[in-house]
Design a protein around this motif. Structure first.
Motif, PDB file in Angstrom:
ATOM      1  N   UNK A   1     -17.968   7.099   4.863  1.00 37.61           N
ATOM      2  CA  UNK A   1     -17.541   7.069   3.464  1.00 37.61           C
ATOM      3  C   UNK A   1     -18.477   7.927   2.627  1.00 37.61           C
ATOM      4  N   UNK A   2     -17.895   8.787   1.811  1.00 40.53           N
ATOM      5  CA  UNK A   2     -18.663   9.596   0.874  1.00 40.53           C
ATOM      6  C   UNK A   2     -18.102   9.359  -0.525  1.00 40.53           C
ATOM      7  N   UNK A   3     -18.929   8.838  -1.428  1.00 41.47           N
ATOM      8  CA  UNK A   3     -18.483   8.650  -2.813  1.00 41.47           C
ATOM      9  C   UNK A   3     -18.360  10.016  -3.455  1.00 41.47           C
ATOM     10  N   UNK A   4     -17.187  10.339  -3.931  1.00 35.34           N
ATOM     11  CA  UNK A   4     -16.957  11.699  -4.416  1.00 35.34           C
ATOM     12  C   UNK A   4     -16.614  11.777  -5.896  1.00 35.34           C
ATOM     13  N   UNK A   5     -16.508  10.644  -6.577  1.00 37.79           N
ATOM     14  CA  UNK A   5     -16.075  10.642  -7.979  1.00 37.79           C
ATOM     15  C   UNK A   5     -16.963  11.511  -8.861  1.00 37.79           C
ATOM     16  N   UNK A   6     -18.255  11.574  -8.579  1.00 33.62           N
ATOM     17  CA  UNK A   6     -19.157  12.389  -9.398  1.00 33.62           C
ATOM     18  C   UNK A   6     -18.922  13.879  -9.195  1.00 33.62           C
ATOM     19  N   UNK A   7     -18.375  14.283  -8.049  1.00 35.94           N
ATOM     20  CA  UNK A   7     -18.128  15.691  -7.748  1.00 35.94           C
ATOM     21  C   UNK A   7     -16.685  16.117  -8.003  1.00 35.94           C
ATOM     22  N   UNK A   8     -15.763  15.191  -7.808  1.00 35.21           N
ATOM     23  CA  UNK A   8     -14.342  15.503  -7.938  1.00 35.21           C
ATOM     24  C   UNK A   8     -13.687  14.427  -8.808  1.00 35.21           C
ATOM     25  N   UNK A   9     -13.355  14.778 -10.033  1.00 33.82           N
ATOM     26  CA  UNK A   9     -12.794  13.798 -10.962  1.00 33.82           C
ATOM     27  C   UNK A   9     -11.417  13.300 -10.538  1.00 33.82           C
ATOM     28  N   UNK A  10     -10.744  14.032  -9.668  1.00 34.21           N
ATOM     29  CA  UNK A  10      -9.396  13.656  -9.241  1.00 34.21           C
ATOM     30  C   UNK A  10      -9.369  12.937  -7.886  1.00 34.21           C
ATOM     31  N   UNK A  11     -10.544  12.617  -7.345  1.00 34.49           N
ATOM     32  CA  UNK A  11     -10.637  11.968  -6.035  1.00 34.49           C
ATOM     33  C   UNK A  11     -11.847  11.032  -6.034  1.00 34.49           C
ATOM     34  N   UNK A  12     -11.593   9.737  -5.980  1.00 34.56           N
ATOM     35  CA  UNK A  12     -12.684   8.767  -6.090  1.00 34.56           C
ATOM     36  C   UNK A  12     -13.466   8.593  -4.786  1.00 34.56           C
TER      37      UNK A  12
ATOM     38  N   UNK B   1      -8.234   8.049  -2.616  1.00 37.98           N
ATOM     39  CA  UNK B   1      -9.000   8.291  -1.393  1.00 37.98           C
ATOM     40  C   UNK B   1      -8.397   9.451  -0.609  1.00 37.98           C
ATOM     41  N   UNK B   2      -9.265  10.307  -0.114  1.00 35.07           N
ATOM     42  CA  UNK B   2      -8.857  11.404   0.762  1.00 35.07           C
ATOM     43  C   UNK B   2      -9.458  11.122   2.138  1.00 35.07           C
ATOM     44  N   UNK B   3      -8.621  11.123   3.164  1.00 32.20           N
ATOM     45  CA  UNK B   3      -9.067  10.869   4.532  1.00 32.20           C
ATOM     46  C   UNK B   3      -8.947  12.160   5.321  1.00 32.20           C
ATOM     47  N   UNK B   4     -10.070  12.601   5.892  1.00 28.39           N
ATOM     48  CA  UNK B   4     -10.092  13.831   6.679  1.00 28.39           C
ATOM     49  C   UNK B   4     -10.345  13.462   8.140  1.00 28.39           C
ATOM     50  N   UNK B   5      -9.351  13.675   9.015  1.00 28.96           N
ATOM     51  CA  UNK B   5      -9.543  13.382  10.434  1.00 28.96           C
ATOM     52  C   UNK B   5     -10.423  14.442  11.090  1.00 28.96           C
ATOM     53  N   UNK B   6     -11.363  14.003  11.928  1.00 31.29           N
ATOM     54  CA  UNK B   6     -12.318  14.920  12.558  1.00 31.29           C
ATOM     55  C   UNK B   6     -12.451  14.580  14.043  1.00 31.29           C
ATOM     56  N   UNK B   7     -12.288  15.598  14.901  1.00 27.12           N
ATOM     57  CA  UNK B   7     -12.522  15.411  16.327  1.00 27.12           C
ATOM     58  C   UNK B   7     -14.014  15.520  16.623  1.00 27.12           C
ATOM     59  N   UNK B   8     -14.447  14.880  17.688  1.00 24.85           N
ATOM     60  CA  UNK B   8     -15.838  14.949  18.113  1.00 24.85           C
ATOM     61  C   UNK B   8     -16.203  16.413  18.363  1.00 24.85           C
TER      62      UNK B   8
ATOM     63  N   UNK C   1       0.841  -1.156   0.000  1.00 22.95           N
ATOM     64  CA  UNK C   1       0.000   0.000   0.000  1.00 22.95           C
ATOM     65  C   UNK C   1       0.894   1.229   0.000  1.00 22.95           C
ATOM     66  N   UNK C   2       0.535   2.197  -0.803  1.00 23.13           N
ATOM     67  CA  UNK C   2       1.303   3.423  -0.895  1.00 23.13           C
ATOM     68  C   UNK C   2       0.445   4.575  -0.392  1.00 23.13           C
ATOM     69  N   UNK C   3       0.974   5.393   0.521  1.00 23.72           N
ATOM     70  CA  UNK C   3       0.235   6.545   1.019  1.00 23.72           C
ATOM     71  C   UNK C   3       1.194   7.701   1.251  1.00 23.72           C
TER      72      UNK C   3
END
Length: 87
Positions: free
Chosen positions: A60-71, A17-24, A1-3
């Motif tokens: 999980x939010x599918x984003x390919x329809x909104x952002x062509x560079x992020x699936x 994939x873009x991962x956004x960390x979120x605090x409560x 895996x490459x990250x």
């Protein structure tokens, strides 16, 4: 895996994939994301009210329809900011 960890502009970003960390209880404004990404998350999650950001929670939010560079877009719950640890 490459990250990697980086801070490109949204238009420069090329990722599966873009991962956004979120605090409560953290708001979208506190995350300081690009406006277009913030709007997408707001429309998808009712401004994070659907996502409680408990530790290890993932939304999980599918984003390919909104952002062509992020699936895929993931919000990763970190739990309480005051008690957060990397372990």
């Amino acid at each position: 895996m490459k990250y990697s960890v980086s801070k490109p502009t949204l238009s420069q970003l090329r990722t599966d994939a873009l991962i956004i960390p979120v605090f409560k209880d953290e708001t979208l404004q506190e995350l300081a994301l690009p406006k277009r990404l913030t709007q997408f998350i707001q429309l998808s999650t009712s401004d994070l009210q659907d996502f409680r950001a408990k530790k290890h929670a993932v939304l999980f939010l599918a984003s390919k329809s909104q952002f062509e560079n992020m699936a895929r877009l993931f919000l990763l719950g970190l739990g309480e900011k005051e008690t957060y640890t990397w372990t």
